[in-house]
Enzyme design. Structure first.
Site, mmCIF file in Angstrom:
data_model
loop_
_atom_site.group_PDB
_atom_site.id
_atom_site.type_symbol
_atom_site.label_atom_id
_atom_site.label_comp_id
_atom_site.label_asym_id
_atom_site.label_seq_id
_atom_site.Cartn_x
_atom_site.Cartn_y
_atom_site.Cartn_z
ATOM 1 N N HIS A 422 47.902 34.387 31.293
ATOM 2 C CA HIS A 422 46.533 34.139 30.842
ATOM 3 C C HIS A 422 46.507 33.532 29.441
ATOM 4 C CE1 HIS A 422 45.063 37.449 33.832
ATOM 5 N NE2 HIS A 422 45.300 36.295 34.418
ATOM 6 N N HIS A 465 41.023 38.508 34.195
ATOM 7 C CA HIS A 465 41.785 37.342 34.613
ATOM 8 C C HIS A 465 40.863 36.151 34.340
ATOM 9 C CE1 HIS A 465 44.796 39.882 36.897
ATOM 10 N NE2 HIS A 465 43.902 40.728 36.418
#
Ligand SMILES: Cc1cc2nc3c(=O)[nH]c(=O)nc-3n(C[C@H](O)[C@H](O)[C@H](O)COP(=O)(O)OP(=O)(O)OC[C@H]3O[C@@H](n4cnc5c(N)ncnc54)[C@H](O)[C@@H]3O)c2cc1C
Length: 485
Positions: A422, A465
């Site tokens: 990420h 996410h």
């Protein structure tokens, strides 16, 4: 394919660090625009008051395939004080839940921008696959620099009538700016690139979620996803069921999730907060100040733990011929939501068109290290709590007899911490004086028509996410661009 959202406070934080119009009130609507939600299980989600939408292009689904040994997930977390949250897309993700995946339930394939948005585009969209941009061409007039187009690696120039939108992602957008003469003077000089716009924030401020995991061998009466590794007959049968659109193990995506504060996870969080304060010192960087503030905010997750079916650790699935080959496992993946380490990504000055040099700087302070240790210990606590404790025979990684003391946990974390992929922040949307690369309209400072629209503009890493936020950023950008043209 995890499809989730962070707390409302974190999107508000993006606005508070200097970006009017980017708070949750706006951003939730932008993320909703992208979304088309289907739930087969009406006990989980099911109305738009939960912060979900039913007519956007990207499909989100609570998976219909949940392995039997995952059923104890919710009651186990409940018994550790983590409440069930059936509406965690609505700005409060704390709790335990079955998370949606970005799956199109009509064929159980991934739903994403390529198959969701592109079919909606007009005939004026031309896509050139297998084509690499080498740089953005900048020209100067009496109003300053503007992007006149892009140059491909084969030397072809594509001219822009209105503007150039750079969406190469957190690892590659900064390098394209640097190749174009935008960035830190020292780096550009070393690469023999003439600096046109002095922007030292390019490629800085890299933030990412770190991931650490423990793994368990399931009792023989459970079928884990690992069966696809060793039973080729079963795998072929299940694949055919999936191809035929029938219920199959190939439908599986991770769905058992939990998000918690440190207080919820470990009780007394004062040591972690003290470590964070010490790690940041007198830093005034927006990412640092927000993360410190968020550590004391009990509405913001600091730890995510996912029950991932099948073995997904670092040691490796047991080798063929060893006693555990052919056994099934599950893993508990912990992700630290706001690590304080910030890294960099820049062009390789000796080969600017080659791969970038990434320095994620993981675990570079005592807070991140202690957070990773606490996260991993929490995984074991969850695994050894009923009813989840009833579905496994042994802890395969790290091993109940192998890691127990603080020193052993530290060694384990240092040798097994991974990324959960990420990366953000490398073309941060921040005031220029604070290390920003783009303004709140996503325009690169020093230009009037070059925008960055991707995960790199997120100024502070959020507890989710990233895909839903990337779609939200793209929707905001579309509004700005249409409004301008
Ligand atoms: C392994 C992995 C698993 C993930 N899992 C999840 C998940 O389950 N859920 C979730 O929400 N997020 C997940 N993420 C994160 C998510 O995929 C990213 O945050 C998101 O894709 C970022 O979007 P982006 O547009 O910023 O960049 P990208 O999706 O990386 O898009 C950038 C594009 O630019 C292209 N490009 C780059 N340079 C050039 C060039 N010079 N010329 C032409 N094209 C170029 C690249 O090929 C790429 O297609 C995962 C990421 C990874 C890597």
């Amino acid at each position: 394919m995890t499809y989730d959202r962070s707390s409302a406070t974190e999107y508000d934080g993006w606005e508070e660090v200097g970006n009017p119009g980017w708070g949750f009130d706006t951003f939730e609507g932008m993320m909703n625009r992208a979304e088309n939600f289907t739930s087969f299980n009406t006990k989980w989600y099911g109305n738009d008051e939960d912060g979900i939408n039913f007519d956007g292009p990207v499909r989100g689904t609570i998976n219909r395939f949940i392995p039997a040994h995952q059923k104890p997930w919710v009651p186990t977390l409940n018994s550790l004080g983590i409440k069930t949250n059936k509406a965690y897309m609505g700005g409060n993700p704390l709790g335990v839940m079955y998370s949606p995946s970005s799956i199109d339930p009509t064929h159980y394939n991934r739903s994403y921008s390529a198959n969701a948005y592109i079919p909606l585009a007009g005939r004026n969209l031309a896509i050139m696959t297998g084509t690499t941009v080498a740089k953005i061409n900048l020209k100067r007039d009496s109003h300053g620099y503007y992007a006149s187009g892009v140059m491909l690696t084969n030397g072809t120039v594509i001219n822009a009538n209105l503007e150039v939108i750079l969406s190469a992602g957190s690892f590659l957008s900064p390098g394209l700016l640097e190749m174009s003469g935008i960035g830190n003077k020292t780096i550009l000089a070393a690469a023999n690139i003439k600096q046109l716009i002095d922007l030292p924030g390019v490629g800085e401020n890299l933030q990412d979620h770190i991931r650490i995991q423990t793994s368990y061998q399931v009792k023989p009466n459970f079928t884990s996803f690992d069966i696809l590794r060793y039973n080729t007959t079963y795998a072929a049968e299940q694949l055919q069921l999936w191809i035929d659109g029938t219920y199959s193990i190939y439908d599986y995506t991770g769905s058992a999730y939990s998000f918690m504060t440190w207080k919820q996870a470990i009780g007394n969080d004062s040591t972690l907060r003290a470590l964070a304060k010490a790690a940041l010192g007198s830093s005034k960087h927006a990412a640092d100040t927000k993360k410190l503030e968020w550590l004391s905010d009990q509405s913001i997750p600091q730890l995510e733990i996912i029950m991932s079916d099948g073995y997904t650790g670092v040691k490796g699935y047991p080798a063929v011929g060893t006693p555990l080959y052919g056994k099934g496992f599950f893993s508990l993946l912990a992700a630290v939501m706001h690590p304080l380490s910030r890294g960099t990504v820049h062009i390789n000055v000796t080969n600017p068109l080659g791969k970038p040099i990434i320095d994620p700087n993981y675990l570079s302070n005592d807070y991140d290290l202690q957070a990773a240790i606490s996260a991993t210990k929490k995984c074991r606590q969850i695994a050894t709590t009923a009813p989840l404790s009833g579905v496994w025979d042994s802890e395969y990684e790290p091993g109940l007899d192998k890691v127990n003391t603080d020193a052993e946990w530290k060694d384990f974390v240092l040798s097994t911490t991974l990324t959960i992929y990420h990366p953000v922040g490398t073309c941060a949307m921040l005031p220029k004086k604070d290390g920003g690369v783009v303004d709140p309209k996503l325009v690169v400072y020093g230009t009037r028509n070059l925008r960055v629209v991707d995960a790199s503009i997120m100024p502070v890493l959020i507890s989710a996410h990233l895909q839903t936020a990337v779609y939200g950023i793209a929707e905001i950008a579309a509004d700005i661009i249409i409004g301008n043209s």
